[in-house]
Design an enzyme around this catalytic site. Sequence first.
Site, PDB file in Angstrom:
ATOM      1  N   GLY A   1     -72.347   5.563  38.748  1.00 46.13           N
ATOM      2  CA  GLY A   1     -71.384   6.274  39.677  1.00 46.13           C
ATOM      3  C   GLY A   1     -71.071   4.452  40.454  1.00 46.13           C
TER       4      GLY A   1
ATOM      5  CB  ALA B   1     -57.497 -22.664  21.208  1.00 50.98           C
TER       6      ALA B   1
END
Length: 535
Positions: free
Chosen positions: A191, A426
Amino acid sequence: MSVPEERPQPTAECFAEARGPDMATRLAELAELRALARDGGAPDGAERQHSRGKLTAHERLDILFDEGTFVEFEGLRRHRATGFGMELRRPPGDGVVAGWGRVDGRTVFAYAHDFRVFGGSLGEAHATKIHKVLDLAASAGAPVVGLNDGAGARIQEGVTALAGYGGIFRRNVRSSGVIPQISVMLGPCAGGAAYSPALTDFVFMVRGISQMFITGPDVVEAVTGESIGQDALGGADVHAATSGVAHFAYDDERECLEDVRHLLSLLPSNNRELPPEQPGDDPDRSCPELRDLVPTDPGRPYDMRAVIERIVDHGEHFEVHAGWAGSVLCTLARIDGQTVGIVANQPSSLAGVLDIHSSEKAARFVSTCDAFNIPLVTLVDVPGFLPGVGQEHDGIIRHGAKLLYAYCDATVPRIQVVLRKAYGGAYIVMDSRSIGADLSFAWPTNEIAVMGAEGAAGVVFRKQIAASEDPEATRAQLVKEYKAELMHPYYAAERGLVDDVIDPADTRKVLVESLRMLRAKDADLPSRKHGNPPS
């Protein structure tokens, strides 16, 4: 005349009794309280932690900090919760050790969950101590390290525990890019205990004892029917190799904490300082072995790490996310004693292509280096972005744009070195001159082009090849012509997109001189609240 009654004179013992216990007694009480806190509220606390294969909070802090320098605060603080029997158990420290000390002589703040106290869970008092660490670190301009070994929000304290996590998250974000924040996972963290590390700069995990997940295996099985163990759901190898949540994974706590110290030695204390320098090796050192290490054939693989080891000081570098998105390498090293961040395509993994994960990995690394004044060196050998339906449907455009944005936004010194192929978008994304690299160099083996010659010829000369009597021979000839015309090693240099074509053996010397020149770089930024990067 009556004679006054004679009264006994007060003695020193009477005064002592009126004042209460003497200093020696009070000091003995204090020592007892401190011992209780160090034991996690029970004499056998350390033994129970060791039985789980884990160190105690204080033992971890002893490894992290220079000997004898850690100063703890609020070590006697207790929670004030009632109900569910909480009022009957109020150990000093409330399950977290907080303070500051020195690492290699520099101030560093830290907090360490104590799993022996309520499973390291976070309540109001516990959270307040962490808030104080984060506030002091931000005020002092010093790094903060969280040693996480906690089970999440303390259920018995209800919403106040959740509010405590909210305060931590807010401080994590406000200090992001201001001071280095490092999370070390040393237990099962669920959590909120997993969200805070995800907001920090670097996450370390240890195999066998570290887990991170939003919901644990029991909840997963109840909701989805999937049965899975803690390690398989959120262990160190899962997050270091699959999810990318963890940057580093280790087999041993001590080794992990020693590397946290090493990472701190490469980082500045805050965003207003430069990283600390150390003596480098010979700045004029040549690297002739690079001439043969990288094959001239652009299709042959090699390990880019071998290139990095030759050009950095003493051959040492500290790779980030080594197990995840392997087609790009991101590593911290020193060149001429100065910390640098190196981003490099890895031809031995997917030929060094950029895909969703490698783009995201490199983008995050570039942003981190820029935040902390670490110059960037980009080693390019990239055939393009990875094609495929899955990549397109999962958002390669959006993720590739993250890397493009990170480089364009970076103001630190930026140097590009093109080793071999650099094709298409790229090439642009890998810190080309067109997006703001300060300097660009290329080896004589470079091939900078829109695409590879085979593909280009197939597009440009498609009709000519199809109409010829010998299509294969025609294709071979046209490929050769295309390479000679548009892909020769001096094409980009002739057009000012590469500053120089260099002997591979001189790569280190060129980087040393370039970094020295750019040391005082000052870049103007537009007036804005913040950018809006792709996500």
